[in-house]
Design an enzyme around this catalytic site. Structure first.
Site: not given
Length: 285
Positions: A32, A51, A100, A102, A149, A182
């Site tokens: 995102y 990015r 579902r 992995h 991110k 951070e």
């Protein structure tokens, strides 16, 4: 009600439907970005998309953000609002599979979602009136690929809630070597004796776009001594200024650390100079 963007179409928010089998929902399998916009102008759009494309490549999602396409998408999202200060959230998951499992599935299309939301105005260049922040500190317990991110933000969310529970705005994180990494949702800068320090990028830190713009802006403005180097946790005890930086906060001056008032309790003079330099540069990158 404003429209959102979902898989290339602008639809009413209540009509935006995503499958419960989407891997973004099941695994947090996605990337995102949050892009601040002032006066309908995005800040650092090329850097944000670069990015995002890097993150998508690192986790193997077959999507590449096109600058022209996203300039148009963002313009259409923004023109729905009268407010000059908006953020754009872009979320790209691997997509929905029929089961579902992995492992990364083959032959599914990414889910691409974006919407606009109100953000705080750009910082007021006034030490008496600027928004300031309080922080606490905690050991960094997140995963070891923080440079991506990812939408898998539970570790960040838990740390951020730790700060909320302590009555502060953010949490300054440090590793097992007592080195600052951070914050839960921000990068960190420290000022001591007119020198600006920020931890160097590695897998423990997100390469923040605001961080990048600040470094470029300070270099372009000249007259600032900026050093990317390891910052020990002990630096919080005697720093002159502390900043937390993000797309929504710009350069956020911290005035209280672990309950202790920093300096005179107001944003510092180096913050004011840095924010001025940032404002002069932020639409040029």
């Amino acid at each position: 009600m404003p429209k959102v963007l979902l898989n290339g179409k602008f639809v009413e928010e209540q009509d935006a439907k995503i499958s419960p089998m989407d891997r973004g929902f099941l695994f947090g399998d996605g990337i995102y970005e949050v892009i601040p916009c002032y006066a309908q102008k995005p800040v650092g759009l090329k850097l944000h998309l670069a990015r995002m494309n890097n993150g998508l490549s690192e986790i193997g999602i077959r999507y590449r953000a096109d600058l022209d396409e996203w300039q148009d998408n963002i313009s259409q999202l923004l023109k729905q609002f009268d407010s000059p200060d908006m953020g754009i959230y872009i979320h790209i998951s691997r997509g929905a599979d029929i089961k579902r499992f992995h492992a990364y599935p083959d032959n599914i299309s990414p889910t691409v979602f974006a919407y606009a939301f109100n953000i705080a105005p750009s910082q007021i260049l006034d030490r008496e009136k600027a928004r300031s922040f309080s922080v606490t500190s905690a050991q960094d317990l997140r995963w070891q690929r923080c440079h991506i991110k990812s939408t898998s933000l539970l570790g960040n969310v838990m740390h951020f809630q730790q700060g909320q529970d302590a009555g502060t705005d953010e949490v300054i994180l440090y590793n097992d070597k007592k080195e600052i990494t951070e914050a839960a949702a921000c990068n960190v800068f420290i000022v001591k004796d007119d020198v600006i320090y920020t931890p160097p990028l590695d897998n423990q830190k997100l390469p923040g776009i605001t961080r990048r713009i600040i470094l470029d802006a300070l270099e372009k403005a000249g007259g600032f001594d900026v050093r990317e180097q390891i910052v020990p946790l002990s630096a919080l005890n005697d720093c002159d200024e502390l900043w937390i930086t993000s797309s929504s906060k710009e350069i956020g001056p911290v005035t209280k650390i672990d309950g202790r008032v920093l300096g005179d309790g107001k944003p510092g003079p180096m913050w004011l100079a840095a924010q001025q330099a940032y404002n002069a540069y932020k639409f040029l990158c």
